[in-house]
Design an enzyme around this catalytic site. Structure first.
Site, PDB file in Angstrom:
ATOM      1  N   PRO A   2       0.838  -1.190   0.000  1.00 13.55           N
ATOM      2  CA  PRO A   2       0.000   0.000   0.000  1.00 13.55           C
ATOM      3  C   PRO A   2       0.877   1.245   0.000  1.00 13.55           C
ATOM      4  O   PRO A   2       1.686   1.439   0.896  1.00 13.55           O
ATOM      5  CB  PRO A   2      -0.787  -0.126   1.314  1.00 13.55           C
ATOM      6  N   CYS A   3       0.752   2.063  -1.019  1.00 15.51           N
ATOM      7  CA  CYS A   3       1.627   3.218  -1.189  1.00 15.51           C
ATOM      8  C   CYS A   3       0.833   4.396  -1.734  1.00 15.51           C
ATOM      9  O   CYS A   3      -0.339   4.257  -2.066  1.00 15.51           O
ATOM     10  CB  CYS A   3       2.768   2.900  -2.170  1.00 15.51           C
TER      11      CYS A   3
END
Length: 506
Positions: A2-3
């Site tokens: 998750p970025c």
């Protein structure tokens, strides 16, 4: 992973730089220590094997030196994540993105299958663990990065959906994987910035032009400056055969065709894009209230916008540190209706491993024009620090991370500051604000000082020594500032211990 990603074209940035930036966040349930290092050609393998997918890839014999932000603890692979190579090309990989069952049914992901029940193992495709290591050491321009990665995706496939940014002094390209083997890429217009949460993002794509320009893909930017779109050679047939184009007017919207619009997106993804756009274009659209043109739930948020003012490194750090400050969704808000506090996934979450901002500055000698700004741990409480990217080594304070918690390296100190400041937010937040402003100002000051020294020095060996000296001086400044801040937030949190008592012994 998750970025969150933001890309800034050279006409949209404050100094004419191209900038690519990404938060790298650990998955839920763990934290991944990171370090900032230089990888030399003799350290680069000639046969690469992925830890996760077991795929083996023969690599070229002429790798270049490059910077990297790999995992500091062995076990899950390299995860080089972000870096700049000796040809002055930058890359960040990857932004995990979404898809839909129609795409994944048409071109399934290439998932590793272990040996069992008498069957041989079947390697999977490439993924975030691998991409920087097998691409960045071999490319000489941003568009060459797109071509190399596209060919690897077509040959080996991938086991996950990803978005990848490539950058040189003139161009930024954004590539998105489509299913197991397909891909599209779009050049970021010079006058815009792009926002990318964990969602397939490109919302406009000229498929006919991308296919008509296939013979230009291998050519230089000087030969074909008008190249704007690239994709898999069979993309048109793939879309038609599987009925993926959902448009009513025949204009392909990749986000509609290949992406997702799940309820989970409205909590996890679209609010992040909404906040970044709202911050950088506060007056362009109506973002709040009953008459809002776009809300945190909007599926049609623009992939890119022309900013209302030039975008700075500080702006990039601010939006990538967001916890929805100034909105009803801020988990730290101490005023107003608190029923919506923390409703959405923050951009600067507790599980952020690092932030990298690669800034390619114009009008400078190529060996000193590129800065790699680095931050570790939760962006709401950390600092972003500039380092020259054209170097042979990085300071121990950033490269020496290991699994042992220690105040001797920037990663662990940043984690400790973040955890303590969060737990004592109201009394510690002003220490964080001063820390962030002080380090950013001193970072600019030291870069300005060494830029002036480098401008006067012509000897290549001495220039390298100056850049490395600058990075060490910056790291020394950073260590002092971080240690001081750690002591202050430790004091504030200690005052909140449940066994506290105000009467002194004296």
């Amino acid at each position: 992973m998750p970025c969150t990603t933001i890309l800034v074209g050279k006409k949209a940035s404050y100094d004419g730089s191209t900038m690519i930036a990404r938060n790298d966040d650990s998955g839920s349930g763990h934290y991944t220590p990171k370090k900032f290092v230089v990888v030399h050609p003799d350290e680069q393998p000639r046969k690469y094997k992925s830890v996760i997918s077991h795929v083996e890839i023969e690599l070229p014999d002429d790798p270049m030196r490059y910077t990297s932000v790999p995992n500091a603890v062995e076990g899950e692979g390299i995860w080089a994540a972000s870096g700049v190579n000796a040809a002055n090309v930058g890359m960040t990989a990857t932004e995990t993105i979404t898809s839909n069952p129609r795409v994944l049914g048409a071109d399934p992901l290439v998932v590793y299958q272990p040996a069992e029940d008498g069957r041989e193992e079947i390697p999977g495709g490439i993924g975030e663990e691998d991409i920087v290591s097998i691409v960045l050491p071999y490319i000489h321009s941003a568009r060459e990065g797109v071509v190399r990665l596209g060919s690897l995706l077509e040959k080996y496939g991938t086991y996950e959906m990803n978005g990848i940014a490539f950058q040189d002094q003139d161009e930024i390209w954004w590539l998105e994987t489509i299913g197991g083997h397909h891909w599209i890429a779009r050049k970021v217009p010079d006058d815009v910035y792009v926002v990318m949460p964990n969602q397939l993002g490109i919302d406009q794509f000229d498929l006919e032009k991308a296919l008509a320009d296939q013979d230009k893909y291998q050519c230089t930017q000087q030969e074909y400056a008008d190249l704007e779109y690239m994709c898999s050679a069979d993309m048109k047939e793939f879309i038609t055969r599987n009925h993926l184009d959902l448009s009513q007017n025949g204009v392909l919207n990749p986000r509609d065709a290949f992406g997702s619009h799940d309820d989970a997106d409205h909590v996890y993804n679209t609010p992040r894009a909404w906040f970044m756009l709202r911050t950088l274009n506060p007056k362009t659209k109506i973002w709040d209230g009953a008459n809002a043109e776009f809300t945190p739930y909007s599926d049609d948020l623009p992939w890119c916008m022309v900013p209302e003012k030039k975008v700075t490194v500080e702006d990039v750090k601010y939006v990538l540190s967001s916890h929805y400050q100034g909105t009803p969704y801020d988990p730290y808000a101490s005023y107003g209706d608190k029923s919506r506090n923390g409703a959405f996934r923050s951009i600067g979450v507790n599980r952020t491993d690092f932030l990298s901002v690669i800034q390619m500055r114009p009008g400078m000698e190529s060996d000193c024009g590129i800065l790699e700004w680095v931050a570790f741990a939760s962006n709401a409480f950390n600092v972003l620090v500039p380092f020259y990217a054209t170097v042979d080594t990085t300071p121990d304070y950033l490269s020496g991370t290991d699994k042992e918690v220690s105040t001797d390296n920037f990663y662990w100190v940043s984690r400790m500051i973040g955890a303590m400041a969060d737990a004592s937010y109201r009394s510690s937040v002003f220490h964080i604000e001063r820390y962030q402003e002080s380090v950013m100002a001193k970072g600019h000051q030291l870069i300005n000082k060494y830029d002036a020294l480098l401008e006067k020095e012509e000897d290549g060996t001495k220039r390298m020594a100056l850049r490395q000296e600058a990075n060490q001086v910056i790291a020394d400044m950073l260590k002092k500032e971080a240690s001081d801040t750690l002591g202050k937030v430790l004091y504030e949190l200690s005052n909140q211990m449940k066994n506290s008592y105000s009467r002194s012994d004296a």
